[in-house]
Design an enzyme around this catalytic site. Sequence first.
Site, mmCIF file in Angstrom:
data_model
loop_
_atom_site.group_PDB
_atom_site.id
_atom_site.type_symbol
_atom_site.label_atom_id
_atom_site.label_comp_id
_atom_site.label_asym_id
_atom_site.label_seq_id
_atom_site.Cartn_x
_atom_site.Cartn_y
_atom_site.Cartn_z
ATOM 1 N N ARG A 49 0.861 -1.182 0.000
ATOM 2 C CA ARG A 49 0.000 0.000 0.000
ATOM 3 C C ARG A 49 0.893 1.225 0.000
ATOM 4 N NH1 ARG A 49 -3.440 -2.817 -1.465
ATOM 5 N NH2 ARG A 49 -5.563 -3.135 -0.660
ATOM 6 N N GLU B 116 -3.828 7.886 -4.038
ATOM 7 C CA GLU B 116 -4.247 7.477 -5.392
ATOM 8 C C GLU B 116 -5.556 8.160 -5.783
ATOM 9 O OE1 GLU B 116 -4.401 3.201 -5.325
ATOM 10 O OE2 GLU B 116 -2.272 3.017 -4.881
ATOM 11 N N HIS C 222 -1.747 0.799 -9.788
ATOM 12 C CA HIS C 222 -2.358 -0.131 -8.834
ATOM 13 C C HIS C 222 -3.051 -1.280 -9.574
ATOM 14 C CE1 HIS C 222 -4.181 -0.370 -4.512
ATOM 15 N NE2 HIS C 222 -3.937 -1.554 -4.998
#
Length: 333
Positions: free
Chosen positions: A250, A279, A297
């Site tokens: 993460r 993000e 991602h």
Amino acid sequence: MATPNHPGNHDHQSKELPQVLVLEPPPIMKLHGDRFLNDFQLLKAWESPLPLDQFLSIHAQSVKALLTPGRYPLTRNILQLLPSLQLVVTTSAGLNHIDLPEFQRRGIAIASAGDVYSEDVADMAVGLLIDVLRKISAADRYVRKGLWDTKAEFPLGSKLCSKRVGIVGLGSIGQEVAKRLQAFGCRIIYTSRNKKPSVSYPYYSNVLELAADSDVLIICCGLTEQTRHMINKYVMLALGKEGVVINIGRGAIIDEKELVQCLVQRELAGAGLDVFENEPHVPRELLTMDNVVLSPHRAVRTPESLTAMCEHVKGNLEAFFSNKPLLSPVMNI
């Protein structure tokens, strides 16, 4: 008498199906629709014109299971609106969107993604590392821009074999990464919440010492309050000027501002990042660096893994409503 296709018959059948609340469509639905969940009545909150709290209050007494992709935080406020909830099935590889202590207090079970994504995420980690070391993306841009015959030689990349790779978090993903890199001739070392008796890799009790003995750090752990900004300036400086950081965990596990600063000041050799702290925002400094490889991602997103996740979700829901053990229960919550 109603015909078999009469809407009334469909409504009657759907009311008898187990209800599953879905706050927002997970990626598996975007690829496969919801056909794989035909045995359940899906309550799709995002399709309702009602505010979420009103929608939930309508179904508060009947909903026992919830399916979530991991973007919507499952907090105490949401749980207060769902007093009958007994299970959450998440399609996310991480659990940082779930208030684990509150779930434990309420006795709500959690079924995780399990090992479904582990191989694909490990592939991405290795791919990012090879790209950073051998400058594949940078070389691709160099050729496409027509610079091959007009400028000085393209800079040399670095060898993967014999690199000391420190893995942060030796769960199912970390172990898949280790297996792949061992085949490349890398020396694997790791840190994790606990030493793993089943593996022979050298164990480090803290990430600072791990970084000091590593050429590469690969972040494979989950995001918790303990791991937030765990990879800070001191860890990156310990890794050193020839060091590379790969993050498929993460974004907030790395202190992103300090990462950018270390890269700008050449305190690190490079980075491969599939995840970011805010993000989809990516620090603009990273966009122009040839020693940084960026990915939106997507480590878990392959057709194969999403298809497998469909079966995994269905299996967990079927187990729950049949009073059988979950396929991937989250332990120690």
